[in-house]
Design a protein around this motif. Structure first.
Motif, PDB file in Angstrom:
ATOM      1  N   LEU A   1      -3.184   1.239  -3.857  1.00  0.00           N
ATOM      2  CA  LEU A   1      -3.172  -0.342  -3.873  1.00  0.00           C
ATOM      3  C   LEU A   1      -3.065  -0.524  -5.519  1.00  0.00           C
ATOM      4  O   LEU A   1      -4.419  -0.480  -6.076  1.00  0.00           O
ATOM      5  CB  LEU A   1      -3.860  -1.521  -3.365  1.00  0.00           C
ATOM      6  CG  LEU A   1      -3.234  -2.462  -3.108  1.00  0.00           C
ATOM      7  CD1 LEU A   1      -2.239  -2.916  -2.328  1.00  0.00           C
ATOM      8  CD2 LEU A   1      -4.308  -3.492  -2.187  1.00  0.00           C
TER       9      LEU A   1
ATOM     10  N   VAL B   1       0.710  -0.948  -0.081  1.00  0.00           N
ATOM     11  CA  VAL B   1      -0.056   0.329  -0.040  1.00  0.00           C
ATOM     12  C   VAL B   1       0.725   1.598  -0.060  1.00  0.00           C
ATOM     13  O   VAL B   1       1.946   1.329   1.056  1.00  0.00           O
ATOM     14  CB  VAL B   1      -1.113   0.070   1.375  1.00  0.00           C
ATOM     15  CG1 VAL B   1      -1.994   1.452   1.484  1.00  0.00           C
ATOM     16  CG2 VAL B   1      -2.153  -1.316   0.929  1.00  0.00           C
ATOM     17  N   ARG B   2       0.572   2.336  -0.569  1.00  0.00           N
ATOM     18  CA  ARG B   2       1.040   3.497  -0.853  1.00  0.00           C
ATOM     19  C   ARG B   2       0.818   4.214  -0.664  1.00  0.00           C
ATOM     20  O   ARG B   2      -0.839   4.162  -0.512  1.00  0.00           O
ATOM     21  CB  ARG B   2       1.874   3.648  -2.198  1.00  0.00           C
ATOM     22  CG  ARG B   2       1.210   3.889  -3.339  1.00  0.00           C
ATOM     23  CD  ARG B   2       1.299   3.991  -4.614  1.00  0.00           C
ATOM     24  NE  ARG B   2       0.991   3.987  -5.751  1.00  0.00           N
ATOM     25  CZ  ARG B   2      -0.059   5.394  -6.083  1.00  0.00           C
ATOM     26  NH1 ARG B   2       0.496   6.186  -5.246  1.00  0.00           N
ATOM     27  NH2 ARG B   2      -0.729   5.480  -7.306  1.00  0.00           N
ATOM     28  N   TYR B   3       1.280   5.620  -0.139  1.00  0.00           N
ATOM     29  CA  TYR B   3      -0.380   6.538  -0.177  1.00  0.00           C
ATOM     30  C   TYR B   3       0.060   7.992  -0.935  1.00  0.00           C
ATOM     31  O   TYR B   3       1.148   8.350  -1.627  1.00  0.00           O
ATOM     32  CB  TYR B   3       0.002   7.261   1.204  1.00  0.00           C
ATOM     33  CG  TYR B   3      -0.543   6.727   2.492  1.00  0.00           C
ATOM     34  CD1 TYR B   3      -1.400   6.334   2.998  1.00  0.00           C
ATOM     35  CD2 TYR B   3       0.431   4.999   2.536  1.00  0.00           C
ATOM     36  CE1 TYR B   3      -2.190   5.756   3.741  1.00  0.00           C
ATOM     37  CE2 TYR B   3      -0.219   4.532   3.348  1.00  0.00           C
ATOM     38  CZ  TYR B   3      -1.329   4.686   4.421  1.00  0.00           C
ATOM     39  OH  TYR B   3      -1.471   3.782   5.095  1.00  0.00           O
TER      40      TYR B   3
ATOM     41  N   ASN C   1     -10.014   3.926   1.008  1.00  0.00           N
ATOM     42  CA  ASN C   1      -9.924   2.421   2.518  1.00  0.00           C
ATOM     43  C   ASN C   1     -10.320   0.814   1.714  1.00  0.00           C
ATOM     44  O   ASN C   1      -9.975   0.204   2.625  1.00  0.00           O
ATOM     45  CB  ASN C   1     -11.289   2.864   3.076  1.00  0.00           C
ATOM     46  CG  ASN C   1     -11.458   4.513   3.658  1.00  0.00           C
ATOM     47  OD1 ASN C   1      -9.942   4.602   4.204  1.00  0.00           O
ATOM     48  ND2 ASN C   1     -12.243   4.599   4.447  1.00  0.00           N
ATOM     49  N   ASP C   2     -11.001   0.972   0.795  1.00  0.00           N
ATOM     50  CA  ASP C   2     -10.408  -0.563   0.255  1.00  0.00           C
ATOM     51  C   ASP C   2      -9.399  -1.140  -0.201  1.00  0.00           C
ATOM     52  O   ASP C   2      -9.114  -1.933  -0.021  1.00  0.00           O
ATOM     53  CB  ASP C   2     -11.718  -1.028  -0.476  1.00  0.00           C
ATOM     54  CG  ASP C   2     -13.108  -0.456  -0.283  1.00  0.00           C
ATOM     55  OD1 ASP C   2     -13.504  -0.892   0.787  1.00  0.00           O
ATOM     56  OD2 ASP C   2     -13.684  -0.330  -1.662  1.00  0.00           O
ATOM     57  N   ALA C   3      -8.645   0.264  -0.337  1.00  0.00           N
ATOM     58  CA  ALA C   3      -6.762  -0.199  -0.655  1.00  0.00           C
ATOM     59  C   ALA C   3      -6.199  -0.750   0.762  1.00  0.00           C
ATOM     60  O   ALA C   3      -5.314  -1.478   0.691  1.00  0.00           O
ATOM     61  CB  ALA C   3      -6.042   1.516  -0.915  1.00  0.00           C
ATOM     62  N   LEU C   4      -6.877  -0.884   1.924  1.00  0.00           N
ATOM     63  CA  LEU C   4      -6.411  -1.115   3.144  1.00  0.00           C
ATOM     64  C   LEU C   4      -7.007  -2.623   3.347  1.00  0.00           C
ATOM     65  O   LEU C   4      -6.744  -3.132   4.583  1.00  0.00           O
ATOM     66  CB  LEU C   4      -6.471   0.059   4.264  1.00  0.00           C
ATOM     67  CG  LEU C   4      -6.284   0.897   4.277  1.00  0.00           C
ATOM     68  CD1 LEU C   4      -6.399   1.959   5.206  1.00  0.00           C
ATOM     69  CD2 LEU C   4      -4.360   0.614   3.902  1.00  0.00           C
TER      70      LEU C   4
ATOM     71  N   PRO D   1      -4.767   6.320   0.464  1.00  0.00           N
ATOM     72  CA  PRO D   1      -4.269   5.379   0.570  1.00  0.00           C
ATOM     73  C   PRO D   1      -4.573   4.148  -1.035  1.00  0.00           C
ATOM     74  O   PRO D   1      -5.726   4.721  -1.454  1.00  0.00           O
ATOM     75  CB  PRO D   1      -5.055   3.738   1.275  1.00  0.00           C
ATOM     76  CG  PRO D   1      -5.471   4.835   2.234  1.00  0.00           C
ATOM     77  CD  PRO D   1      -5.768   6.377   1.733  1.00  0.00           C
TER      78      PRO D   1
ATOM     79  N   PRO E   1      -6.609  -6.664   3.120  1.00  0.00           N
ATOM     80  CA  PRO E   1      -6.001  -6.979   3.267  1.00  0.00           C
ATOM     81  C   PRO E   1      -5.738  -7.939   2.213  1.00  0.00           C
ATOM     82  O   PRO E   1      -5.586  -9.203   2.476  1.00  0.00           O
ATOM     83  CB  PRO E   1      -5.270  -7.845   4.339  1.00  0.00           C
ATOM     84  CG  PRO E   1      -6.911  -7.920   5.757  1.00  0.00           C
ATOM     85  CD  PRO E   1      -7.467  -6.913   4.695  1.00  0.00           C
TER      86      PRO E   1
END
Length: 94
Positions: free
Chosen positions: A26, A16-18, A56-59, A24, A61
């Motif tokens: 991905l 994950v990057r920002y 938030n969905d990029a977080l 976030p 797992p």
């Protein structure tokens, strides 16, 4: 209308990057396999699709081997690129 719904297996996941705005992001590759009917003939489909999840969905797992169902749209990889990428805005584990 620009809408894509596809399921498949995660075969690559970047960390994950920002973004500079702190959002976030991905990047992943989704591998899809299915049989489709085209011109009354059965066709086997095997493809890999570059994809991006923002927010938030990029977080969520995700890991290699996960089977997922996704919805989203096709867009440019970046403002300076004509390469296409699948922008996922809905994800569900299968």
């Amino acid at each position: 209308m620009n809408c894509l719904e596809i399921s498949g297996e995660v075969c690559h996941v970047d960390p994950v990057r920002y973004t500079p705005a702190g959002i976030p992001a991905l990047n992943l590759i989704l591998k899809h396999s299915s049989e489709q009917i085209e011109a009354n003939l059965k066709r086997t489909i095997n493809c890999e699709l570059s994809a991006k999840i923002m927010g938030n969905d990029a977080l969520i797992p995700l890991k290699i081997g996960d089977r997922i169902k996704t919805k989203g749209f096709i867009g440019n990889k970046s403002a300076k690129s004509n390469q296409l990428i699948f922008h996922i805005n809905f994800i569900e584990y299968l």
